[in-house]
Scaffold this motif. Structure first.
Motif, PDB file in Angstrom:
ATOM      1  N   THR A 172      64.619  11.838  78.872  1.00 52.88           N
ATOM      2  CA  THR A 172      64.369  12.903  79.721  1.00 52.88           C
ATOM      3  C   THR A 172      63.844  14.097  79.373  1.00 52.88           C
ATOM      4  O   THR A 172      63.256  14.983  80.386  1.00 52.88           O
ATOM      5  CB  THR A 172      65.816  13.219  80.600  1.00 52.88           C
ATOM      6  N   PHE A 173      64.249  14.628  78.193  1.00 52.82           N
ATOM      7  CA  PHE A 173      63.658  15.761  77.606  1.00 52.82           C
ATOM      8  C   PHE A 173      62.057  15.529  77.496  1.00 52.82           C
ATOM      9  O   PHE A 173      61.370  16.600  78.094  1.00 52.82           O
ATOM     10  CB  PHE A 173      64.018  15.949  76.219  1.00 52.82           C
ATOM     11  N   GLY A 174      61.585  14.369  77.117  1.00 54.35           N
ATOM     12  CA  GLY A 174      59.952  14.058  77.266  1.00 54.35           C
ATOM     13  C   GLY A 174      59.640  14.237  78.355  1.00 54.35           C
ATOM     14  O   GLY A 174      58.619  14.548  78.824  1.00 54.35           O
ATOM     15  N   VAL A 175      60.287  13.461  79.349  1.00 54.69           N
ATOM     16  CA  VAL A 175      59.708  13.449  80.678  1.00 54.69           C
ATOM     17  C   VAL A 175      59.572  15.010  81.372  1.00 54.69           C
ATOM     18  O   VAL A 175      58.347  15.062  81.729  1.00 54.69           O
ATOM     19  CB  VAL A 175      60.795  12.653  81.704  1.00 54.69           C
TER      20      VAL A 175
ATOM     21  N   ILE B 299      70.348   9.554  84.404  1.00 57.82           N
ATOM     22  CA  ILE B 299      68.734  10.143  84.167  1.00 57.82           C
ATOM     23  C   ILE B 299      68.401  10.773  85.183  1.00 57.82           C
ATOM     24  O   ILE B 299      68.173  12.202  84.906  1.00 57.82           O
ATOM     25  CB  ILE B 299      67.605   8.940  84.228  1.00 57.82           C
ATOM     26  N   GLY B 300      68.923  10.881  86.340  1.00 61.86           N
ATOM     27  CA  GLY B 300      68.524  11.962  87.539  1.00 61.86           C
ATOM     28  C   GLY B 300      69.217  13.226  87.267  1.00 61.86           C
ATOM     29  O   GLY B 300      68.537  14.397  87.088  1.00 61.86           O
ATOM     30  N   PHE B 301      70.483  12.955  86.551  1.00 63.60           N
ATOM     31  CA  PHE B 301      71.243  14.531  86.400  1.00 63.60           C
ATOM     32  C   PHE B 301      70.615  15.043  85.248  1.00 63.60           C
ATOM     33  O   PHE B 301      70.747  16.260  85.010  1.00 63.60           O
ATOM     34  CB  PHE B 301      72.728  14.031  86.193  1.00 63.60           C
ATOM     35  N   MET B 302      70.211  14.245  84.124  1.00 61.17           N
ATOM     36  CA  MET B 302      69.649  14.871  82.968  1.00 61.17           C
ATOM     37  C   MET B 302      68.355  15.409  83.265  1.00 61.17           C
ATOM     38  O   MET B 302      68.034  16.522  82.712  1.00 61.17           O
ATOM     39  CB  MET B 302      69.608  13.804  81.785  1.00 61.17           C
ATOM     40  N   VAL B 303      67.583  14.877  84.147  1.00 58.73           N
ATOM     41  CA  VAL B 303      66.227  15.324  84.305  1.00 58.73           C
ATOM     42  C   VAL B 303      66.314  16.867  85.180  1.00 58.73           C
ATOM     43  O   VAL B 303      65.737  17.943  84.790  1.00 58.73           O
ATOM     44  CB  VAL B 303      65.420  14.525  85.465  1.00 58.73           C
ATOM     45  N   ASP B 304      67.294  16.749  86.079  1.00 61.05           N
ATOM     46  CA  ASP B 304      67.628  18.264  86.879  1.00 61.05           C
ATOM     47  C   ASP B 304      68.099  19.303  85.828  1.00 61.05           C
ATOM     48  O   ASP B 304      67.936  20.460  85.928  1.00 61.05           O
ATOM     49  CB  ASP B 304      68.720  17.718  87.998  1.00 61.05           C
ATOM     50  N   PHE B 305      68.998  18.731  84.842  1.00 56.85           N
ATOM     51  CA  PHE B 305      69.526  19.774  83.828  1.00 56.85           C
ATOM     52  C   PHE B 305      68.213  20.339  82.982  1.00 56.85           C
ATOM     53  O   PHE B 305      68.204  21.389  82.834  1.00 56.85           O
ATOM     54  CB  PHE B 305      70.349  18.932  82.668  1.00 56.85           C
ATOM     55  N   TRP B 306      67.299  19.568  82.500  1.00 58.13           N
ATOM     56  CA  TRP B 306      66.371  20.050  81.774  1.00 58.13           C
ATOM     57  C   TRP B 306      65.457  20.935  82.697  1.00 58.13           C
ATOM     58  O   TRP B 306      64.885  21.842  82.291  1.00 58.13           O
ATOM     59  CB  TRP B 306      65.586  18.884  81.290  1.00 58.13           C
ATOM     60  N   MET B 307      65.084  20.307  84.015  1.00 57.73           N
ATOM     61  CA  MET B 307      64.062  20.868  84.648  1.00 57.73           C
ATOM     62  C   MET B 307      64.357  22.446  85.323  1.00 57.73           C
ATOM     63  O   MET B 307      63.798  23.310  85.149  1.00 57.73           O
ATOM     64  CB  MET B 307      63.831  20.095  86.035  1.00 57.73           C
TER      65      MET B 307
END
Length: 208
Positions: free
Chosen positions: A18-21, A83-91
């Motif tokens: 998710t960091f890479g995304v 994954i959804g929560f991690m994407v929002d965390f990074w973004m």
């Protein structure tokens, strides 16, 4: 102990992926097809990018079941939620104010993101926990049509490209690079993590 080894691969892999995304999105040269679709849906309909990751995933759960002619893998909902929560965390917590200007820096960020995604996917797949519906889509295509992992991933990316383009998502040269580079990136790292997992499990078996 074997369970905790697998759990570590799973969590670390998703964290890396998710960091890479988010790196590829922030590079602003064109996001990956699925990410461009989710960004476009966020722009048009609201909700966060991570929420759309979850919704896309829910739809793919049923598509994957049709491809392999088996019951839907409802446990993969857990993975797509994480994954959804991690994407929002990074973004929205880490990269919110991160702006990249020089083209060369954007390109380096994009390429680094692609390699990190491949690394993360290759890592978390070793756990053999429920996979992301998008990655299950890749595996389902591989099983159904007897193609390589890299080719299956490329086809999966192309599947999201058309709706992302129609919705005027962040499509650009980066999208093309990601579409054709993600599969080889996974192929690059998968043997390493596969061997690493096998070695850890072998050492655990000796200890027990």
């Amino acid at each position: 102990m074997n369970f905790f080894i697998r759990l570590a691969f799973y969590c670390i892999g998703l964290f890396i992926m998710t960091f890479g995304v988010c790196m590829t999105i922030k590079a602003d040269l064109g996001a990956g097809a699925w990410d461009a679709l989710n960004v476009a849906l966020t722009d048009h309909l609201g909700l966060s990018i991570g929420r759309w990751v979850m919704i896309d995933g829910a739809i793919l759960v049923f598509i994957n079941a049709l491809l392999v002619k088996r019951k839907p893998d409802f446990l993969s909902f857990l993975t797509i939620i994480v994954i959804g929560f991690m994407v929002d965390f990074w973004m929205y917590m880490i990269f919110e104010s991160w702006q990249i200007q020089p083209f060369i820096t954007k390109l380096i960020t994009l390429i680094s993101g692609i390699l990190i995604i491949g690394m993360g996917i290759s890592c978390y797949l070793q756990a053999k926990f429920p996979q992301s519906p998008i990655d299950n889509f890749m595996l389902a295509l591989k099983e159904r049509f007897h193609i390589s992992l890299g080719m299956a991933k490329t086809i999966g990316e192309l599947t999201a490209f058309i709706p992302a383009l129609l919705l005027k998502g962040p499509i650009g040269i980066g999208t093309i690079i990601i579409t054709f580079a993600i599969g080889p990136s996974i192929q690059l790292f998968f043997p390493f993590f596969d061997k690493f997992m096998r070695n850890l499990q072998a050492k655990y078996m000796k200890l027990t």
